[in-house]
Design a protein around this motif. Structure first.
Motif, PDB file in Angstrom:
ATOM      1  N   GLU A  14       3.011  -1.091   4.058  1.00 40.80           N
ATOM      2  CA  GLU A  14       3.042   0.293   3.608  1.00 40.80           C
ATOM      3  C   GLU A  14       4.411   0.615   3.000  1.00 40.80           C
ATOM      4  OE1 GLU A  14       0.635   2.287   3.375  1.00 40.80           O
ATOM      5  OE2 GLU A  14       1.494   4.276   3.119  1.00 40.80           O
ATOM      6  N   LYS A  73      -3.639   3.274   0.007  1.00 51.04           N
ATOM      7  CA  LYS A  73      -4.165   2.761  -1.263  1.00 51.04           C
ATOM      8  C   LYS A  73      -3.474   1.450  -1.605  1.00 51.04           C
ATOM      9  CE  LYS A  73      -5.393   7.251  -3.273  1.00 51.04           C
ATOM     10  NZ  LYS A  73      -5.197   8.167  -4.423  1.00 51.04           N
ATOM     11  N   GLN A  74      -4.268   0.474  -2.005  1.00 53.51           N
ATOM     12  CA  GLN A  74      -3.747  -0.853  -2.295  1.00 53.51           C
ATOM     13  C   GLN A  74      -3.130  -0.903  -3.680  1.00 53.51           C
ATOM     14  OE1 GLN A  74      -7.256  -3.197  -1.689  1.00 53.51           O
ATOM     15  NE2 GLN A  74      -7.028  -3.226   0.544  1.00 53.51           N
ATOM     16  N   GLY A  75      -1.981  -1.577  -3.790  1.00 54.42           N
ATOM     17  CA  GLY A  75      -1.266  -1.612  -5.060  1.00 54.42           C
ATOM     18  C   GLY A  75      -0.868  -3.010  -5.478  1.00 54.42           C
ATOM     19  N   LEU A  92       1.664   1.770  -7.023  1.00 56.65           N
ATOM     20  CA  LEU A  92       0.398   2.207  -7.600  1.00 56.65           C
ATOM     21  C   LEU A  92       0.532   2.571  -9.076  1.00 56.65           C
ATOM     22  CD1 LEU A  92      -0.838   4.650  -4.779  1.00 56.65           C
ATOM     23  CD2 LEU A  92      -1.211   2.189  -4.957  1.00 56.65           C
ATOM     24  N   ARG A  93       1.744   2.592  -9.601  1.00 59.10           N
ATOM     25  CA  ARG A  93       1.984   3.171 -10.925  1.00 59.10           C
ATOM     26  C   ARG A  93       2.284   2.103 -11.971  1.00 59.10           C
ATOM     27  NH1 ARG A  93       5.916   8.244 -10.572  1.00 59.10           N
ATOM     28  NH2 ARG A  93       4.938   8.614 -12.592  1.00 59.10           N
ATOM     29  N   SER A 146       7.167   3.432   0.999  1.00 59.80           N
ATOM     30  CA  SER A 146       7.577   4.826   1.193  1.00 59.80           C
ATOM     31  C   SER A 146       7.296   5.698  -0.013  1.00 59.80           C
ATOM     32  CB  SER A 146       9.067   4.884   1.523  1.00 59.80           C
ATOM     33  OG  SER A 146       9.829   4.294   0.487  1.00 59.80           O
ATOM     34  N   ASP A 147       6.981   5.104  -1.171  1.00 62.85           N
ATOM     35  CA  ASP A 147       6.595   5.920  -2.327  1.00 62.85           C
ATOM     36  C   ASP A 147       5.507   5.198  -3.116  1.00 62.85           C
ATOM     37  OD1 ASP A 147       9.649   4.881  -3.730  1.00 62.85           O
ATOM     38  OD2 ASP A 147       7.696   4.266  -4.501  1.00 62.85           O
ATOM     39  N   ASP A 148       5.049   5.838  -4.197  1.00 64.00           N
ATOM     40  CA  ASP A 148       3.859   5.336  -4.887  1.00 64.00           C
ATOM     41  C   ASP A 148       4.170   4.377  -6.033  1.00 64.00           C
ATOM     42  OD1 ASP A 148       3.145   8.197  -7.100  1.00 64.00           O
ATOM     43  OD2 ASP A 148       4.978   7.076  -6.705  1.00 64.00           O
ATOM     44  N   THR A 175       0.845  -1.190   0.000  1.00 65.32           N
ATOM     45  CA  THR A 175       0.000   0.000   0.000  1.00 65.32           C
ATOM     46  C   THR A 175       0.880   1.240   0.000  1.00 65.32           C
ATOM     47  OG1 THR A 175      -0.120   0.110   2.426  1.00 65.32           O
ATOM     48  CG2 THR A 175      -1.830  -1.159   1.301  1.00 65.32           C
ATOM     49  N   PHE A 176       0.286   2.342  -0.436  1.00 71.57           N
ATOM     50  CA  PHE A 176       0.916   3.660  -0.303  1.00 71.57           C
ATOM     51  C   PHE A 176      -0.151   4.629   0.160  1.00 71.57           C
ATOM     52  CE2 PHE A 176       3.791   7.020  -0.688  1.00 71.57           C
ATOM     53  CZ  PHE A 176       3.192   8.079  -1.350  1.00 71.57           C
ATOM     54  N   ARG A 177       0.060   5.169   1.365  1.00 67.09           N
ATOM     55  CA  ARG A 177      -0.911   6.068   1.989  1.00 67.09           C
ATOM     56  C   ARG A 177      -2.303   5.442   2.020  1.00 67.09           C
ATOM     57  NH1 ARG A 177       1.139  11.914  -0.566  1.00 67.09           N
ATOM     58  NH2 ARG A 177       3.154  11.901   0.517  1.00 67.09           N
TER      59      ARG A 177
END
Length: 551
Positions: free
Chosen positions: A526, A487-489, A533-534, A528-530, A483-485
């Protein structure tokens, strides 16, 4: 809160106590534990022939479990602490920096004794931790907590500092090595190497070590030189073990103008340590075991000093409980791992064997006429090759890539990398076709599978290793989701037990829906960066990809 059987006519708004698998005219439907029963859920229950359910009914003065966990988690926060989002009555407290984790044990005991509904579990006191590592978990045991108890818990938590991370400081460290005739150079070199690794792992710098005779005067002179070189911590590794406050090493500290704070410690190995100070700078004579990279009492003192915590004779005398380390098989201190090395405990368990599956068979319709997997970065590396290289940087083995559309070109892009290629003829069926082909190729010894997407080149091997580290089906952590903040990735890590259901999936979908079905077995990590999600599956998305050529 009331709990027990509730007739369906009275169950709207109640919380389902246990997961139910219901047979209805439309097939099997699942209502998960913790579901708030609405009209649709009640209709499903009636269709399945249920007349009542076991449920919890909140009353005035009850705080729902997620809200209660979130509020207590917020009250525990302080500098360099963060929290996860609340889910199933749980909030995790995370470190925002590498350092030494310190617990006010009396406050945690007080909070845990307020009421059985509220619990806090933490890592052991004085545990070295890395950034984003979980430090504590708040768990609300029933479906709610009494508002009066929660308010009291918040007041207690905000009245002190129950949890703290003291970041490691980049100290300059001076090392004196005393010599006696016949002492092998290899022993001195091993001492320097072990000390260098410890200091570097804690973000410090080791000044060029000084060698001198094993005499009080010579050692005192060397300490003075290192002090003039702006050393912030002084260490003496004696040619022979220190056996008294008046021995050569401690005597050198006092001769140079310092003093001895404490000799010896109730930690084994590490008994023969001597702690002092010289002009306000901590100075230590090391026990013989410090020549080894294995955990010993010197590590415990060193970690506290790097974290900026004072260490007194009273502190050392308090290290006896848990200080019997002699029979514990500990790991060396590789630099990238030492920040998370536990201060004591049982031998590390064998890592789970996890394979990695990279889905690289799709037709790239949304980026047509380009094949997104073959778009190169500024170094000329295709996206799919970047993904494979990142996965190979992790502990996951073997690494399997599933190809399909333009298979020859994709396989050419992966040439020379230690990755197994599996082709699927069913790539036109969507994601499920690629997934099935890859799962069928898993070795029987793989306990889990990390399912990676070929268009996510920013996910690093270190991120994947963080997921592998928490994977433990025996402890209920059988699905790992980044996750990031909140949000599941992707990617996701699955235990082998889910393979039969994954192999039954059809259409252009993956296995993510199974995480909802087995929510109680999911652990979130969690990041440390997104990056998780990308994905880059359109030309517009690719324009935002760092280091990649723009179409």
């Amino acid at each position: 809160m009331r709990f027990g059987p509730v007739p369906l006519a009275e169950a709207e708004g109640c919380i389902l106590a246990h997961t139910l698998r219901l047979s209805t005219g439309g097939g099997t439907k699942i209502l998960k534990k913790g579901t708030t029963l609405d009209a649709s859920a009640l209709a499903t229950l009636r269709e399945a022939g249920r007349a009542e359910v076991i449920a919890a009914r909140l009353e005035s003065g009850d705080v729902p479990e997620d809200e209660a966990a979130q509020r207590l988690g917020e009250a525990l926060l302080g500098p360099l602490l963060a929290r996860s989002r609340a889910a199933t009555g749980r909030v995790n407290i995370l470190a925002d920096a590498a350092g030494l984790f310190v617990v006010d044990e009396s406050m945690i005991h007080r909070l845990n004794r307020l009421d059985e509904s509220l619990t806090i579990a933490t890592l052991p006191n004085y545990t070295p931790v890395s950034a984003k590592e979980m430090l504590a978990t708040v768990k609300v045991i029933p479906f709610s907590a009494p508002a009066s108890v929660l308010s009291l818990a918040e007041m207690v938590a905000r009245g002190g500092r129950a949890l703290a991370v003291h970041p490691f400081r980049p100290l300059k460290v001076g090392l004196v090595l005393s010599e006696l005739p016949g002492l092998k150079d290899s022993i001195l070199e091993g001492t320097i190497e072990a000390t260098q690794d410890r200091i570097t792992a804690l973000s410090g710098t080791l000044l060029p070590p000084l060698r001198c005779r094993h005499e009080e005067g010579a050692i005192a002179e060397a300490l003075g030189k290192l002090k003039r070189q702006a050393a912030e911590l002084l260490l003496v590794a004696g040619a022979s073990a220190v056996v008294d406050r008046r021995d050569a090493g401690p005597g050198a500290i006092t001769r140079a103008g310092g003093r001895i704070e404490h000799f010896g410690m109730p930690v084994d190995p590490g008994n023969l340590i001597c702690l002092g100070e010289l002009g306000g700078i901590p100075a230590m004579v090391l026990p013989g075991c410090a020549r080894s990279p294995k955990l010993n009492g010197f590590d415990w003192v060193l970690q506290r000093l790097f974290a900026g915590l004072p260490v007194t004779g009273r502190d050392i005398a308090g290290m006896g409980v848990g200080g019997l380390l002699k029979e514990i098989e500990t790991r060396p201190l590789p630099r990238e791992q030492a920040a998370s090395q536990p201060s004591s405990g049982t031998p590390p368990r064998r890592p789970r064997q996890v394979a990695a599956l990279i889905l690289a068979a799709g037709r790239s319709r949304r980026m047509a006429p380009l094949n997104k997997l073959l778009v190169t970065d500024k170094a000329g590396v295709p996206m799919v090759a970047r993904v494979v290289s990142n996965v190979l940087d992790s502990r996951a083995r073997p690494v399997i890539a599933v190809t399909g559309y333009e298979a020859a070109r994709v396989e050419e892009a992966l040439a020379g990398r230690p990755v197994r290629i599996v082709q699927t003829e069913d790539y036109a069926d969507g994601l499920s076709g690629s997934l099935k082909a890859g799962l069928a190729a898993l070795p029987p010894e793989a306990e889990g599978v990390l399912i990676c997407l070929g268009d996510m080149p920013l996910v690093t091997g270190a991120m994947l290793d963080r997921m592998l580290a928490v994977f433990d089906p025996e402890e209920g952590r059988s699905i790992v989701m980044p996750t990031f903040r909140g949000k599941q990735g992707n990617p996701m890590l699955w235990s082998r037990e889910y393979l039969p259901e994954m192999l039954a999936i059809t259409g252009d979908v993956g296995a993510r829906h199974l995480a909802g079905k087995y929510a109680d077995r999911v652990v979130e990590v969690e990041m440390s960066d997104d990056a998780v999600l990308r994905d880059f599956d359109t030309t517009d998305a690719l324009k935002l990809a760092p280091d990649f050529n723009r179409p």
